[in-house]
Design a protein around this motif. Structure first.
Motif, PDB file in Angstrom:
ATOM      1  N   GLY A  35      13.341   5.910  -5.477  1.00 48.15           N
ATOM      2  CA  GLY A  35      14.629   5.338  -5.724  1.00 48.15           C
ATOM      3  C   GLY A  35      15.261   4.569  -4.504  1.00 48.15           C
ATOM      4  N   ASN A  36      15.090   4.923  -3.458  1.00 51.51           N
ATOM      5  CA  ASN A  36      15.417   4.121  -2.276  1.00 51.51           C
ATOM      6  C   ASN A  36      14.250   3.895  -1.385  1.00 51.51           C
ATOM      7  OD1 ASN A  36      16.720   2.965  -0.110  1.00 51.51           O
ATOM      8  ND2 ASN A  36      18.227   4.371  -0.173  1.00 51.51           N
ATOM      9  N   PHE A  37      13.458   2.856  -1.567  1.00 53.48           N
ATOM     10  CA  PHE A  37      12.118   2.517  -0.804  1.00 53.48           C
ATOM     11  C   PHE A  37      12.654   2.115   0.473  1.00 53.48           C
ATOM     12  CE2 PHE A  37       8.353  -0.315  -0.306  1.00 53.48           C
ATOM     13  CZ  PHE A  37       7.331   0.639  -0.268  1.00 53.48           C
ATOM     14  N   THR A  38      13.664   1.325   0.494  1.00 50.64           N
ATOM     15  CA  THR A  38      13.805   1.105   1.910  1.00 50.64           C
ATOM     16  C   THR A  38      14.118   2.035   2.842  1.00 50.64           C
ATOM     17  OG1 THR A  38      15.047  -0.895   1.002  1.00 50.64           O
ATOM     18  CG2 THR A  38      15.271  -0.319   2.997  1.00 50.64           C
ATOM     19  N   SER A  39      14.843   3.229   2.349  1.00 50.62           N
ATOM     20  CA  SER A  39      15.025   4.210   3.139  1.00 50.62           C
ATOM     21  C   SER A  39      13.552   4.896   3.470  1.00 50.62           C
ATOM     22  CB  SER A  39      15.832   5.555   2.642  1.00 50.62           C
ATOM     23  OG  SER A  39      17.379   4.924   2.501  1.00 50.62           O
ATOM     24  N   PHE A  40      12.656   5.089   2.508  1.00 52.53           N
ATOM     25  CA  PHE A  40      11.644   5.625   2.712  1.00 52.53           C
ATOM     26  C   PHE A  40      10.648   4.761   3.962  1.00 52.53           C
ATOM     27  CE2 PHE A  40       6.839   5.044   1.740  1.00 52.53           C
ATOM     28  CZ  PHE A  40       6.507   6.277   2.095  1.00 52.53           C
ATOM     29  N   LEU A  41      10.878   3.613   4.140  1.00 51.78           N
ATOM     30  CA  LEU A  41      10.366   2.744   5.075  1.00 51.78           C
ATOM     31  C   LEU A  41      10.771   2.952   6.490  1.00 51.78           C
ATOM     32  CD1 LEU A  41       9.976  -0.939   3.317  1.00 51.78           C
ATOM     33  CD2 LEU A  41       8.026   1.012   3.710  1.00 51.78           C
TER      34      LEU A  41
ATOM     35  N   ARG B  68       0.717  -1.195  -0.184  1.00 50.77           N
ATOM     36  CA  ARG B  68      -0.094  -0.033  -0.069  1.00 50.77           C
ATOM     37  C   ARG B  68       0.965   1.340   0.047  1.00 50.77           C
ATOM     38  NH1 ARG B  68      -5.154   1.059   3.745  1.00 50.77           N
ATOM     39  NH2 ARG B  68      -5.970   3.059   2.935  1.00 50.77           N
ATOM     40  N   LEU B  69       1.768   1.310   0.582  1.00 47.67           N
ATOM     41  CA  LEU B  69       2.867   2.427   1.002  1.00 47.67           C
ATOM     42  C   LEU B  69       3.317   2.664  -0.407  1.00 47.67           C
ATOM     43  CD1 LEU B  69       4.512   1.878   4.196  1.00 47.67           C
ATOM     44  CD2 LEU B  69       3.083   3.783   3.695  1.00 47.67           C
ATOM     45  N   TYR B  70       3.655   1.626  -1.202  1.00 48.27           N
ATOM     46  CA  TYR B  70       4.295   1.520  -2.478  1.00 48.27           C
ATOM     47  C   TYR B  70       3.607   2.292  -3.442  1.00 48.27           C
ATOM     48  CZ  TYR B  70       6.616   0.383  -6.812  1.00 48.27           C
ATOM     49  OH  TYR B  70       7.577   0.144  -7.901  1.00 48.27           O
ATOM     50  N   PHE B  71       2.410   1.697  -3.664  1.00 43.40           N
ATOM     51  CA  PHE B  71       1.368   2.192  -4.607  1.00 43.40           C
ATOM     52  C   PHE B  71       1.016   3.739  -4.384  1.00 43.40           C
ATOM     53  CE2 PHE B  71       0.884  -2.160  -5.693  1.00 43.40           C
ATOM     54  CZ  PHE B  71       1.221  -2.233  -7.119  1.00 43.40           C
ATOM     55  N   GLU B  72       0.754   4.078  -3.033  1.00 39.58           N
ATOM     56  CA  GLU B  72       0.306   5.380  -2.687  1.00 39.58           C
ATOM     57  C   GLU B  72       1.383   6.372  -2.752  1.00 39.58           C
ATOM     58  OE1 GLU B  72      -1.830   5.648   0.946  1.00 39.58           O
ATOM     59  OE2 GLU B  72      -3.228   4.271   0.410  1.00 39.58           O
ATOM     60  N   SER B  73       2.558   5.859  -2.747  1.00 47.57           N
ATOM     61  CA  SER B  73       3.886   6.795  -3.097  1.00 47.57           C
ATOM     62  C   SER B  73       4.139   7.079  -4.494  1.00 47.57           C
ATOM     63  CB  SER B  73       5.222   6.085  -2.631  1.00 47.57           C
ATOM     64  OG  SER B  73       5.164   6.117  -1.355  1.00 47.57           O
ATOM     65  N   ILE B  74       3.466   6.084  -5.283  1.00 44.72           N
ATOM     66  CA  ILE B  74       3.622   6.244  -6.835  1.00 44.72           C
ATOM     67  C   ILE B  74       2.523   7.146  -7.148  1.00 44.72           C
ATOM     68  CG2 ILE B  74       3.021   5.099  -8.879  1.00 44.72           C
ATOM     69  CD1 ILE B  74       4.756   2.568  -7.996  1.00 44.72           C
ATOM     70  N   ASP B  75       1.300   7.128  -6.509  1.00 41.27           N
ATOM     71  CA  ASP B  75       0.184   7.816  -7.077  1.00 41.27           C
ATOM     72  C   ASP B  75       0.525   9.368  -6.664  1.00 41.27           C
ATOM     73  OD1 ASP B  75      -1.207   5.707  -7.940  1.00 41.27           O
ATOM     74  OD2 ASP B  75      -2.434   5.507  -6.078  1.00 41.27           O
ATOM     75  N   ALA B  76       1.466   9.392  -5.271  1.00 40.02           N
ATOM     76  CA  ALA B  76       1.781  10.916  -5.102  1.00 40.02           C
ATOM     77  C   ALA B  76       3.060  11.420  -5.749  1.00 40.02           C
ATOM     78  CB  ALA B  76       2.052  10.771  -3.572  1.00 40.02           C
TER      79      ALA B  76
ATOM     80  N   VAL C  75      12.226   5.852   7.242  1.00 39.75           N
ATOM     81  CA  VAL C  75      11.637   7.116   7.512  1.00 39.75           C
ATOM     82  C   VAL C  75      10.276   7.232   7.990  1.00 39.75           C
ATOM     83  CG1 VAL C  75      11.121   9.556   7.001  1.00 39.75           C
ATOM     84  CG2 VAL C  75      13.483   8.623   6.255  1.00 39.75           C
ATOM     85  N   CYS C  76       9.512   6.472   7.443  1.00 36.08           N
ATOM     86  CA  CYS C  76       7.895   6.075   7.980  1.00 36.08           C
ATOM     87  C   CYS C  76       8.154   5.514   9.422  1.00 36.08           C
ATOM     88  CB  CYS C  76       7.229   4.977   7.149  1.00 36.08           C
ATOM     89  SG  CYS C  76       7.137   5.753   5.355  1.00 36.08           S
ATOM     90  N   CYS C  77       9.087   4.539   9.469  1.00 33.66           N
ATOM     91  CA  CYS C  77       8.758   4.205  11.079  1.00 33.66           C
ATOM     92  C   CYS C  77       9.450   5.147  12.118  1.00 33.66           C
ATOM     93  CB  CYS C  77       9.950   2.901  11.251  1.00 33.66           C
ATOM     94  SG  CYS C  77       9.528   1.338  10.185  1.00 33.66           S
ATOM     95  N   ALA C  78      10.403   5.993  11.527  1.00 31.98           N
ATOM     96  CA  ALA C  78      10.922   6.891  12.632  1.00 31.98           C
ATOM     97  C   ALA C  78       9.859   8.204  12.842  1.00 31.98           C
ATOM     98  CB  ALA C  78      12.131   7.519  11.816  1.00 31.98           C
ATOM     99  N   ARG C  79       9.187   8.412  11.545  1.00 32.33           N
ATOM    100  CA  ARG C  79       8.100   9.351  12.069  1.00 32.33           C
ATOM    101  C   ARG C  79       6.797   8.816  12.717  1.00 32.33           C
ATOM    102  NH1 ARG C  79       5.418  10.828   7.712  1.00 32.33           N
ATOM    103  NH2 ARG C  79       4.714  12.482   8.611  1.00 32.33           N
ATOM    104  N   TYR C  80       6.770   7.538  12.825  1.00 32.32           N
ATOM    105  CA  TYR C  80       5.609   6.938  13.454  1.00 32.32           C
ATOM    106  C   TYR C  80       5.957   7.162  14.926  1.00 32.32           C
ATOM    107  CZ  TYR C  80       2.819   2.865  15.496  1.00 32.32           C
ATOM    108  OH  TYR C  80       2.121   2.357  16.361  1.00 32.32           O
ATOM    109  N   HIS C  81       7.334   6.761  15.211  1.00 29.88           N
ATOM    110  CA  HIS C  81       7.738   7.032  16.628  1.00 29.88           C
ATOM    111  C   HIS C  81       7.736   8.314  17.192  1.00 29.88           C
ATOM    112  CE1 HIS C  81       8.334   2.835  17.506  1.00 29.88           C
ATOM    113  NE2 HIS C  81       8.943   2.493  16.406  1.00 29.88           N
TER     114      HIS C  81
END
Length: 132
Positions: free
Chosen positions: A69-75, A56-64, A77-83
């Protein structure tokens, strides 16, 4: 100060690779156990599996129109922002609160204001600014 980080459970920073399919394409993601655990918690809140959340994060990112290029870094950062959002009181730590039901626009606005304020405080406290 460093003992707080150095004496943490070393399993947290061990990497683990997991394979999944995104839009029928097999891929693998390698991140630290801390992030896998956080992704599991985020997914649980909205009654998804980690694979469903990542897809879901992948497809919503594409839609936005985000550069993935670095999806792992995006994940990560998502975790860090969550905390960070929980620490700021923007998100409840209760796993029963679905993230899909929070007031995202308002939270993002307040988060942006905090980042601006943090930048000013860091600039004012930096050793370079005291030299002038």
């Amino acid at each position: 100060m460093c003992q707080l980080f150095i004496n943490a459970n070393s399993d947290l920073w061990k990497s683990q690779t997991k394979s999944l399919r995104i839009d029928g394409v097999s891929t693998s993601i390698r991140i630290e156990n801390f992030f896998w655990s956080t992704l599991e918690e985020i997914a649980t809140r909205d009654r998804m599996t980690v694979n469903q959340l990542i897809t879901r994060l992948y497809f919503e990112s594409i839609d936005a129109d985000h550069d993935l290029g670095n999806f792992t870094s995006f994940l990560r950062v998502c975790c860090a922002r969550y905390h960070a959002l929980m620490a700021a009181g923007e998100l409840s730590p209760a796993l029963s609160e679905e993230l899909s039901s929070v007031a995202s626009a308002e939270i993002l606005e307040r988060e942006s204001a905090r980042w601006i304020e943090r930048g000013k405080l860091v600039q004012a406290a930096s050793p370079r600014s005291r030299m002038h």
